[in-house]
Design an enzyme around this catalytic site. Structure first.
Site, PDB file in Angstrom:
ATOM      1  CD  GLU A  15      -3.359  -1.977   7.442  1.00 22.15           C
ATOM      2  OE1 GLU A  15      -2.181  -2.160   6.784  1.00 22.15           O
ATOM      3  OE2 GLU A  15      -3.871  -0.908   7.060  1.00 22.15           O
ATOM      4  CB  SER A  40       5.662  -1.733  11.944  1.00 26.02           C
ATOM      5  OG  SER A  40       5.239  -0.144  12.104  1.00 26.02           O
ATOM      6  N   GLY A  56       3.020   2.575  10.801  1.00 25.89           N
ATOM      7  CA  GLY A  56       4.027   3.768  10.391  1.00 25.89           C
ATOM      8  C   GLY A  56       4.992   4.012  11.709  1.00 25.89           C
ATOM      9  CE  LYS A  74      -0.090   3.482   4.595  1.00 27.52           C
ATOM     10  NZ  LYS A  74       0.286   3.531   6.021  1.00 27.52           N
ATOM     11  CG  ASN A  98      -1.845   1.387   1.509  1.00 34.07           C
ATOM     12  OD1 ASN A  98      -1.580   2.105   0.264  1.00 34.07           O
ATOM     13  ND2 ASN A  98      -2.240   1.521   2.472  1.00 34.07           N
ATOM     14  CG  HIS A 140      -5.457   2.263   5.289  1.00 37.35           C
ATOM     15  ND1 HIS A 140      -5.201   3.251   6.366  1.00 37.35           N
ATOM     16  CD2 HIS A 140      -4.402   1.516   5.170  1.00 37.35           C
ATOM     17  CE1 HIS A 140      -3.817   2.996   6.485  1.00 37.35           C
ATOM     18  NE2 HIS A 140      -3.617   1.715   5.955  1.00 37.35           N
ATOM     19  CD  GLU A 174      -2.491   5.764   6.613  1.00 30.85           C
ATOM     20  OE1 GLU A 174      -2.414   5.640   5.320  1.00 30.85           O
ATOM     21  OE2 GLU A 174      -1.350   5.459   7.239  1.00 30.85           O
TER      22      GLU A 174
END
Ligand code: 13P
Length: 246
Positions: A164, A208, A170, A11, A9, A95, A97
């Site tokens: 996730e 991660s 991240g 992003k 992904n 997701h 985000e």
């Protein structure tokens, strides 16, 4: 037996040129890999260029988002038909985000999955708890809510789940393999209880993932692959994750 699946992904990273450069370097590194499914999800603007290079290679192309309407006055949105015409066979939906910065609710996620599936796109549905929710022992409750809301009235056909945990995204703070497997078995248990064919559904871990920790995570029975952000941006590193998942 579920075949491992590793998805990048990217992003909001990589221009068209950078996408082409990555793919040209990456493909030779995985040319002999047949026992792991591989997906790359570049930004919308790179999809067509990526598709041109990936066609016929076995590496699938995914988008990172899609809208739930088929067409019309929705400035800035992208439809399933546009994704299919750009060479995508898959789309990431929900997701964290998108949930956090663009206020996507489970209801919106549910509508997006419905339209994507209706148009024949495979879906990677992302779910996961925040650090606060984990610390308050609410992880399973949060996953339960996200699964019921996102999968309401839908079958599992064409769906992959990505667990996730937000605190691992991240941050370099990967969930331990035990934490990942505990959440994955909860998810599989939920799917078994509420839907058909739960045993064949792949559940990916995201947060991660690196070349160093992928084999350990994959050694867990309910971890079927990974959804990889930062470590998927370099061809070498992403190829090592793919080969490490075998
Ligand atoms: P990182 O691998 O950068 O932690 O991102 C994970 C992720 O959000 C993949 O969708």
């Amino acid at each position: 037996m579920r075949k491992p699946l590793i998805s990048a992904n990217w992003k909001m990273n990589k221009t068209i040129g950078e996408t082409e450069e990555f793919i040209r370097a990456f493909l030779p590194l995985v040319k002999d890999v047949t026992d792991v499914d591989i997906i790359i999800a570049p930004p919308f603007t790179s999809l067509s260029a990526a598709s041109g290079l990936l066609t016929g290679t076995g590496v699938k192309l995914a988008a990172q988002n899609v809208f739930y309407e088929e067409k019309g006055a929705f400035t800035g949105e992208i439809s399933p038909a546009m994704l299919l015409a750009s060479g995508c066979s898959c789309v990431i939906i929900g997701h964290s985000e998108r949930r956090q910065y663009f206020h996507e609710t489970d209801e919106v996620v549910n509508k997006k999955i419905g339209t994507a599936r209706k148009n024949g796109l495979e879906v990677i549905l992302c779910i996961g708890e925040s650090l606060k929710e984990r610390e308050e022992n609410r992880t399973f409750g949060v996953l339960d809510g996200q699964l019921s809301g996102s999968l309401k009235d839908l079958t599992l056909d064409g769906i992959t789940i990505a667990y996730e945990p937000i605190w691992a995204i991240g941050t370099g703070r990967t969930a331990t393999k035990e934490q990942a497997n505990e959440a994955h078995s909860f998810i599989r248990g939920w799917l078994r209880k509420n839907k058909e064919s739960a045993d064949s559904i792949r559940i990916l871990y995201g947060g991660s993932v690196t070349p160093e920790n992928v084999a350990s995570l994959m050694s867990e029975p309910d971890v079927d692959g990974g959804l990889v952000g930062g470590a998927s941006l370099k061809p070498d590193s992403f190829a090592k994750i793919v080969t490490g998942a075998r």
